[in-house]
Design an enzyme around this catalytic site. Structure first.
Site, PDB file in Angstrom:
ATOM      1  CG  ASP A 107      -0.331   0.066   2.526  1.00 42.91           C
ATOM      2  OD1 ASP A 107       0.446   1.017   2.753  1.00 42.91           O
ATOM      3  OD2 ASP A 107      -0.591  -0.801   3.375  1.00 42.91           O
ATOM      4  CD  GLU A 108      -0.500   7.205  -1.135  1.00 44.91           C
ATOM      5  OE1 GLU A 108      -0.125   8.348  -1.432  1.00 44.91           O
ATOM      6  OE2 GLU A 108      -1.708   6.890  -1.000  1.00 44.91           O
TER       7      GLU A 108
END
Length: 201
Positions: A56-57
């Site tokens: 994820d980011e």
């Protein structure tokens, strides 16, 4: 999963240290992501490249990429171990580690899910990683601890959900291993080409 092979492949494979703040994709999907940073900004990848799984980011570390969809499917679906180092808010207890190992209840797709038993241990030495783009609070705001957690599954934001479920939210998350491929001393944003055995038909 054998990393090196003398057999030549028509496909190309890469290992990357995905930095904090990047999406694990090459194109934007939707207006809300127009300002997001994408992997293609970091390296001149060949046509047809795809990320194998995702980080994820806000997560960092080892990300594999390939031009072979069969390789991607094999790594994602064959139960290959993925090891993460997580910096946690608080000094995690032995009891919490035991709970992680046995499986905890997290939310996934609007439903309750019990995680598969996994490996987890406290890291007695703080690991050395490149500084993150966004500063992490330090121990002046309370103790932190580092753990290793190894999974054979990969639900969305699973490690973060698991550590929160036992009372120790994740402050920083770095994937350090996929199968027998290690992050090692790679620097944030660095890309290395690999020779992988393509799955047999």
């Amino acid at each position: 999963m054998k990393v090196y092979s003398e057999r030549q492949s028509l496909h190309r494979h890469f290992a990357m240290y995905k930095p904090y703040g990047y999406l694990s994709q090459f194109i934007n999907n939707g207006q809300k992501q127009n300002s997001k940073k994408l992997l293609g900004e970091l390296f001149d990848f060949p046509k047809g490249i795809m990320a194998i799984g995702r980080l994820d980011e806000k997560s960092e570390g080892l990300l594999l990429l390939t031009t072979n969809g069969k390789t991607s499917n094999h790594i994602c679906s064959s139960g290959i171990e993925k090891e993460y180092y997580a910096q946690l808010d608080g000094d995690i207890t032995t009891e919490a580690i035991d709970t992680l190992v046995q499986g905890v209840e997290i939310g996934f797709d609007g439903k309750k899910y019990i995680t598969v038993p996994c490996k987890a241990r406290v890291l007695n030495t703080v690991p050395e990683f490149p500084d993150r783009a966004r500063k992490i609070r330090d121990d002046r705001h309370g103790p932190t601890s580092w753990i290793s957690i190894t999974l054979k599954e990969g639900k969305f934001r699973q490690v973060r959900k698991m550590t929160s479920a036992v009372g120790y939210p994740t402050l920083r998350l770095i994937r350090v291993r996929i199968g027998d491929i290690f992050l090692g001393d790679m620097q944030s944003g660095e890309v290395k080409e690999l020779q992988l055995d393509d799955p047999q038909p």
